[in-house]
Design a protein around this motif. Sequence first.
Motif, PDB file in Angstrom:
ATOM      1  N   SER A 111       0.653  -1.109   0.016  1.00 16.87           N
ATOM      2  CA  SER A 111      -0.089  -0.185   0.102  1.00 16.87           C
ATOM      3  C   SER A 111       0.828   1.294   0.052  1.00 16.87           C
ATOM      4  N   SER A 112       0.353   2.327  -0.654  1.00 15.23           N
ATOM      5  CA  SER A 112       0.917   3.487  -0.484  1.00 15.23           C
ATOM      6  C   SER A 112       0.744   4.234   0.788  1.00 15.23           C
ATOM      7  N   GLU A 113       1.533   5.490   0.998  1.00 22.73           N
ATOM      8  CA  GLU A 113       1.411   6.335   2.212  1.00 22.73           C
ATOM      9  C   GLU A 113      -0.239   6.633   2.031  1.00 22.73           C
ATOM     10  N   THR A 114      -0.984   7.324   3.274  1.00 22.46           N
ATOM     11  CA  THR A 114      -2.179   7.837   3.107  1.00 22.46           C
ATOM     12  C   THR A 114      -2.071   9.195   2.771  1.00 22.46           C
ATOM     13  N   PHE A 115      -2.818   9.424   1.805  1.00 20.78           N
ATOM     14  CA  PHE A 115      -3.097  10.921   0.891  1.00 20.78           C
ATOM     15  C   PHE A 115      -4.242  11.441   1.370  1.00 20.78           C
ATOM     16  N   SER A 116      -4.477  12.744   1.237  1.00 20.65           N
ATOM     17  CA  SER A 116      -5.568  13.592   1.558  1.00 20.65           C
ATOM     18  C   SER A 116      -5.831  14.288   0.463  1.00 20.65           C
ATOM     19  N   LEU A 117      -7.419  14.356   0.127  1.00 16.78           N
ATOM     20  CA  LEU A 117      -7.884  15.166  -1.012  1.00 16.78           C
ATOM     21  C   LEU A 117      -8.885  16.010  -0.462  1.00 16.78           C
ATOM     22  N   ALA A 118      -8.904  17.628  -0.882  1.00 15.90           N
ATOM     23  CA  ALA A 118      -9.930  18.263  -0.178  1.00 15.90           C
ATOM     24  C   ALA A 118     -11.217  18.149  -1.235  1.00 15.90           C
ATOM     25  N   ALA A 119     -12.345  18.820  -0.578  1.00 21.60           N
ATOM     26  CA  ALA A 119     -13.526  18.659  -1.033  1.00 21.60           C
ATOM     27  C   ALA A 119     -13.550  19.455  -2.642  1.00 21.60           C
ATOM     28  N   GLY A 120     -13.966  18.682  -3.665  1.00 25.77           N
ATOM     29  CA  GLY A 120     -13.948  19.376  -4.980  1.00 25.77           C
ATOM     30  C   GLY A 120     -12.733  19.362  -5.595  1.00 25.77           C
ATOM     31  N   ALA A 121     -11.701  18.832  -5.206  1.00 23.35           N
ATOM     32  CA  ALA A 121     -10.328  18.593  -5.701  1.00 23.35           C
ATOM     33  C   ALA A 121      -9.901  17.483  -6.528  1.00 23.35           C
ATOM     34  N   GLY A 122      -8.949  17.531  -7.244  1.00 24.94           N
ATOM     35  CA  GLY A 122      -8.388  16.259  -8.015  1.00 24.94           C
ATOM     36  C   GLY A 122      -7.008  16.190  -7.713  1.00 24.94           C
ATOM     37  N   VAL A 123      -6.464  15.136  -8.260  1.00 26.38           N
ATOM     38  CA  VAL A 123      -4.956  14.855  -8.142  1.00 26.38           C
ATOM     39  C   VAL A 123      -4.612  13.900  -9.287  1.00 26.38           C
ATOM     40  N   ARG A 124      -3.527  14.116 -10.036  1.00 23.95           N
ATOM     41  CA  ARG A 124      -2.905  13.474 -11.228  1.00 23.95           C
ATOM     42  C   ARG A 124      -1.770  12.804 -10.662  1.00 23.95           C
ATOM     43  N   TYR A 125      -1.649  11.446 -10.972  1.00 26.35           N
ATOM     44  CA  TYR A 125      -0.425  10.626 -10.666  1.00 26.35           C
ATOM     45  C   TYR A 125       0.182  10.230 -11.974  1.00 26.35           C
ATOM     46  N   ALA A 126       0.953  10.936 -12.509  1.00 24.62           N
ATOM     47  CA  ALA A 126       1.658  10.399 -13.855  1.00 24.62           C
ATOM     48  C   ALA A 126       2.457   9.279 -13.583  1.00 24.62           C
ATOM     49  N   ASN A 127       2.570   8.234 -14.601  1.00 26.77           N
ATOM     50  CA  ASN A 127       3.562   7.167 -14.372  1.00 26.77           C
ATOM     51  C   ASN A 127       3.240   6.643 -12.864  1.00 26.77           C
ATOM     52  N   VAL A 128       2.188   6.139 -12.530  1.00 24.33           N
ATOM     53  CA  VAL A 128       1.737   6.060 -10.956  1.00 24.33           C
ATOM     54  C   VAL A 128       2.507   4.880 -10.387  1.00 24.33           C
ATOM     55  N   LEU A 129       2.904   3.741 -11.289  1.00 27.23           N
ATOM     56  CA  LEU A 129       3.514   2.741 -10.583  1.00 27.23           C
ATOM     57  C   LEU A 129       5.119   3.414 -10.062  1.00 27.23           C
ATOM     58  N   ASP A 130       5.695   4.296 -10.806  1.00 30.09           N
ATOM     59  CA  ASP A 130       6.940   4.464 -10.752  1.00 30.09           C
ATOM     60  C   ASP A 130       6.774   5.745  -9.561  1.00 30.09           C
ATOM     61  N   GLU A 131       5.804   6.752  -9.801  1.00 30.17           N
ATOM     62  CA  GLU A 131       5.727   7.892  -8.710  1.00 30.17           C
ATOM     63  C   GLU A 131       5.151   7.607  -7.582  1.00 30.17           C
ATOM     64  N   VAL A 132       4.337   6.775  -7.352  1.00 26.23           N
ATOM     65  CA  VAL A 132       3.671   6.134  -6.055  1.00 26.23           C
ATOM     66  C   VAL A 132       4.427   5.060  -5.404  1.00 26.23           C
ATOM     67  N   PHE A 133       4.846   4.126  -6.023  1.00 23.95           N
ATOM     68  CA  PHE A 133       5.312   2.623  -5.563  1.00 23.95           C
ATOM     69  C   PHE A 133       6.867   2.751  -5.845  1.00 23.95           C
ATOM     70  N   GLY A 134       7.512   3.415  -6.782  1.00 19.84           N
ATOM     71  CA  GLY A 134       8.999   3.525  -6.890  1.00 19.84           C
ATOM     72  C   GLY A 134       9.296   2.240  -7.685  1.00 19.84           C
ATOM     73  N   LEU A 135       8.371   1.719  -8.814  1.00 23.74           N
ATOM     74  CA  LEU A 135       8.603   0.397  -9.176  1.00 23.74           C
ATOM     75  C   LEU A 135       9.471   0.559 -10.400  1.00 23.74           C
ATOM     76  N   ASP A 136      10.219  -0.315 -10.849  1.00 21.54           N
ATOM     77  CA  ASP A 136      10.883  -0.353 -11.986  1.00 21.54           C
ATOM     78  C   ASP A 136      10.216  -1.250 -13.014  1.00 21.54           C
ATOM     79  N   PRO A 137      10.613  -1.080 -14.295  1.00 21.85           N
ATOM     80  CA  PRO A 137      10.243  -1.706 -15.413  1.00 21.85           C
ATOM     81  C   PRO A 137      10.776  -3.432 -15.123  1.00 21.85           C
ATOM     82  N   ASP A 138       9.859  -4.467 -15.593  1.00 20.24           N
ATOM     83  CA  ASP A 138       8.574  -4.534 -16.269  1.00 20.24           C
ATOM     84  C   ASP A 138       7.849  -5.060 -15.116  1.00 20.24           C
ATOM     85  N   MET A 139       6.728  -4.055 -14.918  1.00 21.49           N
ATOM     86  CA  MET A 139       5.913  -4.318 -13.985  1.00 21.49           C
ATOM     87  C   MET A 139       4.355  -4.465 -14.629  1.00 21.49           C
TER      88      MET A 139
END
Length: 288
Positions: A111-139
Motif C-alpha cells: 500500500s501507498s502512504e495515506t493521502f488526503s484530498l480536499a472537497a472538490g479537488a482532484g489529483v493526477r499521478y503520472a506514471n503511477v507505478l513509478d511515482e507512488v510505488f517506486g517500481l521499475d520496469p517490467d511491472m
Amino acid sequence: MDLAPYSNNQINRVFRDYPPVNGYVDVWADSEEAIYYCYGSMLDNATSDPTTILPQVPSDDVTFIPAAALAAGLEGAFFETDIDLNNVGSTDLTYELLWLPRGEDNSDPVSSETFSLAAGAGVRYANVLDEVFGLDPDMVGALAIEASGMDLLAMSRTYNLPSAKVAGTFGQELPGIPADRMIPTGVKKRIIFMNENDDVRSNVGCISGAATEVAVQIELYDSDGVKLETKYMMLPPYSNRQINGIFQDYAPVNGYVDVRTYTPDALIYCYGSVLDNVTSDPTTVLPQ
C-alpha cells in the motif's frame, strides 16, 4: 450547450482559456424530461490519439483500476499508466493506493502512504507505478483505492510510448470500478468489437475483488455467433490477468467474448483491449 431534438454537439478544447491545467467538468440539464449523455475526449497533440472519458458517479469506498503497467509490450511498445482521482464530496477524504501485481495472491498487498484530498479537488499521478510505488520496469498488474468515504472517482490512462516510430503517445482509458459495480457470480457480460488480423490484435483482462480464488469463464464467438472456444482464467485473491491475442488461433476474425464466473461470492470485472499492430494504439472495450 443547446441541443435541438435528438441532436448533438461538441465543445473542442473546453479548457483552452486556462492552460496549462488539469481539471474536470460537471454536466447537468435543467430542461424538464431531458435525456442526454455526455463524454470527454482527451487528445495527444502530437498524434491526435483520442482517449475517451466517460461520466461517472461514485458509489463505494473501494475502487479497482483493472490494469496498470510500466512495461514493454508487443511490437516494440512500452506502456505506462497515469491515474486521476477526484473528490466529488463536500468534505475532505483520505485514501491509499494498493498495488495488485498480475497473477499473484494479493491478500496482503503493498500500500501507498495515506493521502488526503480536499472537497472538490482532484489529483493526477503520472506514471503511477513509478511515482507512488517506486517500481521499475517490467511491472504489470492493477490497482485498488481504499478511501475514507464513497465520494472518490478514479480514472486511468495507459499509453504506449512508441519510441522512434512517432512523437507523442497512444493510449486507452480504464475507469475506476467501484466494488459494488463489479460483476457478481452468475452474471454474464459481453465484450464486443474483438478483432484479430494483420492490422489489429485483441486482449481480454479480468480482475477479482474477492478474497478467494476465482475461475472466470471466457467464451469466444465469431461475428456470426458461432462459438469458437471456452477459455478459463484462474484469479488468485484480489488478482488480475490478461490473455493477449485471445483470437489469434482464429485469425482473421471479428468476434466477441462472454465473461462470467460461477465461483460463489465472487466479484470480477473484465475488459477488452484492441491494439493497432503498427502503433500499438489500444482501444478500450468495456463489458455490456
